[in-house]
Scaffold this motif. Sequence first.
Motif, short mmCIF file in Angstrom:
data_model
loop_
_atom_site.label_atom_id
_atom_site.label_comp_id
_atom_site.label_asym_id
_atom_site.label_seq_id
_atom_site.Cartn_x
_atom_site.Cartn_y
_atom_site.Cartn_z
N GLN A 1 -3.47 9.13 2.44
CA GLN A 1 -3.87 7.76 2.14
C GLN A 1 -2.78 6.86 2.67
O GLN A 1 -1.69 6.76 2.09
CB GLN A 1 -4.08 7.52 0.64
CG GLN A 1 -4.50 6.06 0.41
CD GLN A 1 -4.79 5.73 -1.04
OE1 GLN A 1 -4.76 6.58 -1.91
NE2 GLN A 1 -5.06 4.45 -1.29
N ALA A 2 -3.07 6.17 3.76
CA ALA A 2 -2.03 5.49 4.53
C ALA A 2 -1.82 4.04 4.09
O ALA A 2 -1.60 3.16 4.91
CB ALA A 2 -2.37 5.55 6.01
N PHE A 3 -1.86 3.80 2.79
CA PHE A 3 -1.57 2.47 2.25
C PHE A 3 -1.43 2.58 0.74
O PHE A 3 -1.67 3.63 0.15
CB PHE A 3 -2.69 1.48 2.60
CG PHE A 3 -4.02 1.77 1.94
CD1 PHE A 3 -4.41 1.09 0.80
CD2 PHE A 3 -4.88 2.73 2.47
CE1 PHE A 3 -5.63 1.36 0.19
CE2 PHE A 3 -6.11 2.99 1.87
CZ PHE A 3 -6.48 2.31 0.73
N TYR A 4 -1.00 1.49 0.14
CA TYR A 4 -0.95 1.36 -1.31
C TYR A 4 -1.27 -0.08 -1.64
O TYR A 4 -1.34 -0.93 -0.75
CB TYR A 4 0.43 1.76 -1.87
CG TYR A 4 1.60 1.04 -1.24
CD1 TYR A 4 2.12 -0.13 -1.80
CD2 TYR A 4 2.20 1.53 -0.08
CE1 TYR A 4 3.19 -0.80 -1.22
CE2 TYR A 4 3.27 0.87 0.50
CZ TYR A 4 3.76 -0.29 -0.07
OH TYR A 4 4.82 -0.97 0.50
N TRP A 5 -1.52 -0.36 -2.92
CA TRP A 5 -1.89 -1.72 -3.28
C TRP A 5 -0.72 -2.67 -3.04
O TRP A 5 0.42 -2.37 -3.41
CB TRP A 5 -2.34 -1.80 -4.74
CG TRP A 5 -3.08 -3.06 -5.02
CD1 TRP A 5 -2.61 -4.16 -5.68
CD2 TRP A 5 -4.42 -3.39 -4.62
NE1 TRP A 5 -3.57 -5.15 -5.72
CE2 TRP A 5 -4.69 -4.70 -5.09
CE3 TRP A 5 -5.40 -2.70 -3.92
CZ2 TRP A 5 -5.92 -5.32 -4.87
CZ3 TRP A 5 -6.62 -3.32 -3.72
CH2 TRP A 5 -6.87 -4.62 -4.18
N ASP A 6 -1.02 -3.80 -2.39
CA ASP A 6 -0.01 -4.81 -2.06
C ASP A 6 1.05 -4.28 -1.11
O ASP A 6 2.26 -4.50 -1.30
CB ASP A 6 0.65 -5.37 -3.33
CG ASP A 6 -0.28 -6.32 -4.07
OD1 ASP A 6 -1.27 -6.79 -3.46
OD2 ASP A 6 -0.04 -6.60 -5.26
N VAL A 7 0.61 -3.59 -0.04
CA VAL A 7 1.54 -3.28 1.04
C VAL A 7 2.10 -4.60 1.57
O VAL A 7 1.49 -5.66 1.39
CB VAL A 7 0.86 -2.50 2.18
CG1 VAL A 7 0.28 -1.19 1.68
CG2 VAL A 7 -0.22 -3.34 2.86
#
Length: 468
Positions: free
Chosen positions: A65-71
């Motif tokens: 998963q290549a992101f997170y919340w509020d990158v």
Amino acid sequence: MKILLKRLKLILPICLLLIGCSKERLLDDQSSNERSPNAELIKSAPSKATKASNLKQIGSGVMMQAFYWDVPAGGNWWNTLSGKVQNWSNAGIDAIWLPPVAKAQNGPFSMGYDPFDYFDFGKYNQMGSVETRFGSEDELTSLITSAHNAQLSVIADIVINHNSGGQNEVNPVNGQSNWTKFTPLSGKFNRDYNDFHPNHNHGSDSGIFGGFPDLCHHQVRVQNELWKNSESVAKYYKNVMGFDGWRFDYVKGFEPWVVKDWKNEVGGFAVGEYWDGNAATLDWWTGQAEVSAFDFACYYKMRDAFEGNNLNKLNEDMLWKRNGTKAVTFVANHDTDEIFNGKMLAYAYILTHEGYPTIFYRDYEEWLDKERLNNLIWIHNNLAGGSTSILYTDDNEYVAKRNGHNNAGLVVYINNADSWQERWVETNWSNTVIKDYTGHSGWQPMTQSGNWVKIQVPPKSYTVWAPK
């Protein structure tokens, strides 16, 4: 799908606008090379990203998963990922899951879950910016090309339950004013009240979320624009942008046939976010949609096991136990992060068991031991084959074996206690020297003629045993 309170912050700009004007291997039938006989090539636009012919099979390794919340905002996220995809591939990752890539109502600040223009990937000056939070269209195309060159498939996050950012209009069906007039600068998929609930043909479905206008998938025009037409969202994303598969957001909001029709029309791997801890419900949905689902049942059982100090919970029902080929397992994602103290133990669990495991970006790049995660990814890709047999559980100990499929299989020993543990277990190997492939134990015992052997595990840790 972002939990409700967290996602509702996307509604604030709408409120302000209201005031000023008075959001064994996984799925051969879903492989990234699959094409439906109904799929049409888009002739009006050439492919933007390089389409590699030698991608790893999705499900043969591990998804990132290549992101997170509020990158970080500012339009540099696609460039950040481009610099990582080769190393991820080298580690055994086979696919990357991107956040929603299109322009959303919150423009340069949005995580993409309030979609406005499905065809603006950072090209048009609307919703307060040209670029998305993550970057420009050219940077997205470059990322997809880099991923393909690294043999990685690219999974698009698809948000088709609701839209945001439309203009106000009166819906003659109920006489109420709604924000359902969409005229995006891309000129594609213009929408009005007929495309949302309620309309003359369909009153509602289960999909009302957070006050956003709710797309009506029973309208033939909506089906055509989303997946059926030659320049539909689905076909444009696959044939022009180069996406290889789909992660469907908030699938509780619409019937399973929507996902099934999409997949049958354009092919590609597909997984749905059906947020429910009941394994039977998840199994039902995967059967109806004919795609995979995130194994929330497994997630919640791991949380109870490792945070609640009761590894007997791992005996309970999970989607992977019912159908491992449809289960996408995870320890954390952009919506959830409730496993803290036992997070590495949880990764040891999903990376040695059935299902298609997912690694969360921040766990891999920031919070946990990358070397240990790489070791578990290697174990998953090389040893974790065949069916699973649980050998022993109690509050602190869990032992299971994979019975092997084109490999030797393994025995995993997880210990949530504060002291070393030892246990005799029955393996698949007779008179065979085995070792711990994690390096946590230096033992190299020989199994007895009856396949039994004593293994050990450090405190708050895990070992994984297989023939030397």
